[in-house]
Design a protein around this motif. Structure first.
Motif, PDB file in Angstrom:
ATOM      1  N   VAL A  57      38.913  41.383  47.102  1.00  0.00           N
ATOM      2  CA  VAL A  57      40.558  41.346  46.394  1.00  0.00           C
ATOM      3  C   VAL A  57      41.378  41.758  47.689  1.00  0.00           C
ATOM      4  O   VAL A  57      40.812  42.981  47.985  1.00  0.00           O
TER       5      VAL A  57
ATOM      6  N   GLU B 134      39.175  41.477  33.424  1.00  0.00           N
ATOM      7  CA  GLU B 134      39.260  39.346  32.921  1.00  0.00           C
ATOM      8  C   GLU B 134      37.690  39.647  33.881  1.00  0.00           C
ATOM      9  O   GLU B 134      37.654  37.867  33.934  1.00  0.00           O
ATOM     10  N   SER B 135      37.380  40.159  34.189  1.00  0.00           N
ATOM     11  CA  SER B 135      36.134  40.058  35.398  1.00  0.00           C
ATOM     12  C   SER B 135      34.746  39.318  34.535  1.00  0.00           C
ATOM     13  O   SER B 135      34.732  40.476  33.736  1.00  0.00           O
TER      14      SER B 135
ATOM     15  N   THR C  84      45.063  43.489  47.954  1.00  0.00           N
ATOM     16  CA  THR C  84      46.010  43.863  47.209  1.00  0.00           C
ATOM     17  C   THR C  84      47.455  43.583  48.469  1.00  0.00           C
ATOM     18  O   THR C  84      48.251  43.418  47.074  1.00  0.00           O
TER      19      THR C  84
ATOM     20  N   PHE D 248      45.163  45.464  39.396  1.00  0.00           N
ATOM     21  CA  PHE D 248      43.784  45.748  40.093  1.00  0.00           C
ATOM     22  C   PHE D 248      43.161  45.417  38.532  1.00  0.00           C
ATOM     23  O   PHE D 248      41.751  45.123  38.254  1.00  0.00           O
TER      24      PHE D 248
ATOM     25  N   ARG E  20      43.935  44.328  35.580  1.00  0.00           N
ATOM     26  CA  ARG E  20      44.069  43.184  34.650  1.00  0.00           C
ATOM     27  C   ARG E  20      42.583  42.305  36.003  1.00  0.00           C
ATOM     28  O   ARG E  20      41.831  41.414  34.758  1.00  0.00           O
ATOM     29  N   VAL E  21      42.054  42.391  36.590  1.00  0.00           N
ATOM     30  CA  VAL E  21      41.130  41.702  37.573  1.00  0.00           C
ATOM     31  C   VAL E  21      39.543  42.274  36.557  1.00  0.00           C
ATOM     32  O   VAL E  21      39.762  41.565  37.212  1.00  0.00           O
TER      33      VAL E  21
ATOM     34  N   ARG F 104      32.603  39.571  45.263  1.00  0.00           N
ATOM     35  CA  ARG F 104      33.970  38.572  45.859  1.00  0.00           C
ATOM     36  C   ARG F 104      34.850  40.338  46.386  1.00  0.00           C
ATOM     37  O   ARG F 104      34.969  41.127  46.046  1.00  0.00           O
TER      38      ARG F 104
ATOM     39  N   ASP G 241      39.057  35.924  47.105  1.00  0.00           N
ATOM     40  CA  ASP G 241      38.593  35.402  45.569  1.00  0.00           C
ATOM     41  C   ASP G 241      40.104  35.495  44.923  1.00  0.00           C
ATOM     42  O   ASP G 241      40.600  35.033  44.340  1.00  0.00           O
ATOM     43  N   VAL G 242      40.630  36.665  44.508  1.00  0.00           N
ATOM     44  CA  VAL G 242      42.461  37.351  44.359  1.00  0.00           C
ATOM     45  C   VAL G 242      43.169  38.153  45.508  1.00  0.00           C
ATOM     46  O   VAL G 242      42.587  39.313  46.070  1.00  0.00           O
TER      47      VAL G 242
ATOM     48  N   LEU H 223      46.099  39.883  44.948  1.00  0.00           N
ATOM     49  CA  LEU H 223      47.217  40.939  44.105  1.00  0.00           C
ATOM     50  C   LEU H 223      48.591  40.066  45.048  1.00  0.00           C
ATOM     51  O   LEU H 223      49.793  40.198  43.774  1.00  0.00           O
TER      52      LEU H 223
END
Length: 368
Positions: free
Chosen positions: A34, A85-86, A36, A79, A81-82, A32, A58-59, A61
């Protein structure tokens, strides 16, 4: 099955992570990406996903700009939090480079016990007034795997007490990206489109706070560049950080001697630099690219975290003194500039070596 999370935030990060992601994808590894949002200008970040063949993040921020503390803190919180929750839990988090995104993501992962791989580890300017230097040091001491580009990086880490078992010298991933995309970049013909003759112009970039935030320093640099521009066109893709400052008292006139253009996409900029006669820059990555392209480079700083470009490549560190800059430019333009050679492991295979090391890290975590 390994699951690798990559964190990017600023322009150079994209060029570094692309070869690693491609190599891991060829191995069938789940990944994945990310973003920022540290660089939020489309010309500075979004365009690279298309140009470099990266998947869209995918994410995102979306942290945007701010002071160093504010930006780093926002990334750290978001991050973390990512990671929490991953699902599944990442086998490894890869953080490239030396920007605020790098250190914030490394700290968030380390605190949660997620293995961290630092891509382009071990570089040192030995100048702690540079925010990037602090980011490098902290990230290297947090990381479980240090993916280094050169022997001097290994030596720096050893001096700081980091054991050899954590270090893997893989080479320069930015050069993988350059080698892959150079034919396509040259085919764009950007110099011709700008009315420039290949080999008949210089390219300059300036963005470091020490150079652009102080009007006196910026004025001296612009004066030196204006002197160079009397010999050949000097093309200046203007970083967003720098553009507002060029309108300052006494600076606009000096800047008018230069060919100011908008920030370029990766392929456009590579098209421009690959046909340049001279590069003048305060960018670490461009020092490396100039060496790979065989273009003389003058670094407008008092130090460099990439000494291999000086010891072996085309780079010369000239600082910010106008007379020194102009003398060095004259030497280069007369054909007496550094020619250099391509350093070891700048062979287009660094991504493959990095992928092997990251998967070994992930396997250790899975075994634990």
């Amino acid at each position: 099955m390994a699951f690798v999370l990559h964190v990017v935030g600023a322009r150079p990060n994209f060029m570094k992570v692309a070869p690693l992601m491609a190599a891991l994808a060829r191995r069938g590894v789940s990944q994945r990406l990310v973003h920022t949002g540290q660089h939020f200008d489309e010309r500075m970040s979004g365009v690279f996903f298309e140009e470099l063949g990266l998947p869209r993040p995918d994410v995102d921020l979306g942290v945007g700009s701010g002071s160093h503390g504010e930006q780093t803190g926002k990334i750290l919180v978001a991050f973390e939090r990512v990671l929490l929750e991953s699902a599944p839990r990442p086998s490894a988090v890869v953080v490239p480079g030396d920007v605020n995104s790098t250190v914030a993501a490394a700290l968030a992962a380390a605190k949660l016990g997620v293995p961290v791989a630092h891509l382009e580890a071990g570089l040192r300017s030995f100048d702690r007034t540079m925010p990037e230097e602090l980011n490098r040091i902290v990230t290297d001491h947090l990381a479980d795997l240090l993916l280094t580009p050169s022997a001097d990086a290994d030596e720096n880490l050893a001096r700081e007490g980091i054991g050899a078992a954590r270090i893997a010298r893989v080479g320069n991933l930015m050069i993988d990206t350059l080698r892959t995309h150079l034919p396509k970049a040259r085919a764009l013909g950007v110099p011709r489109a700008l009315g420039l003759e290949p080999g008949g112009y210089a390219v300059v970039t300036l963005h470091r706070p020490s150079n652009v935030d102080d009007p006196d320093t910026l004025g001296r640099l612009l004066g030196a560049l204006a002197a160079v521009a009397r010999e050949l066109p000097v093309v200046f893709p203007v970083h967003p950080r720098t553009r507002a400052r060029l309108a300052g008292p006494g600076l606009a006139e000096a800047a008018s001697a230069l060919r100011l253009i908008e920030p370029q996409g990766y392929l456009e900029f590579l098209s421009l630099t690959s046909s340049a006669r001279l590069v003048l820059t305060d960018s670490g990555g461009l020092q490396e690219e100039a060496t790979a392209l065989g273009v003389p480079c003058l670094t407008l700083r008092e130090n460099t975290e990439r000494p291999v470009t000086v010891a072996e490549g085309t780079n010369e560190v000239v600082g910010t003194d106008p007379e020194r800059i102009v003398r060095a430019a004259h030497r280069a333009l007369s054909g007496a500039g550094k020619r250099g050679r391509i350093p070891a492991l700048w062979d287009g295979r660094a991504g493959e070596r990095a992928a092997d090391a990251v998967l070994a890290l992930a396997a250790r975590d899975g075994a634990g």
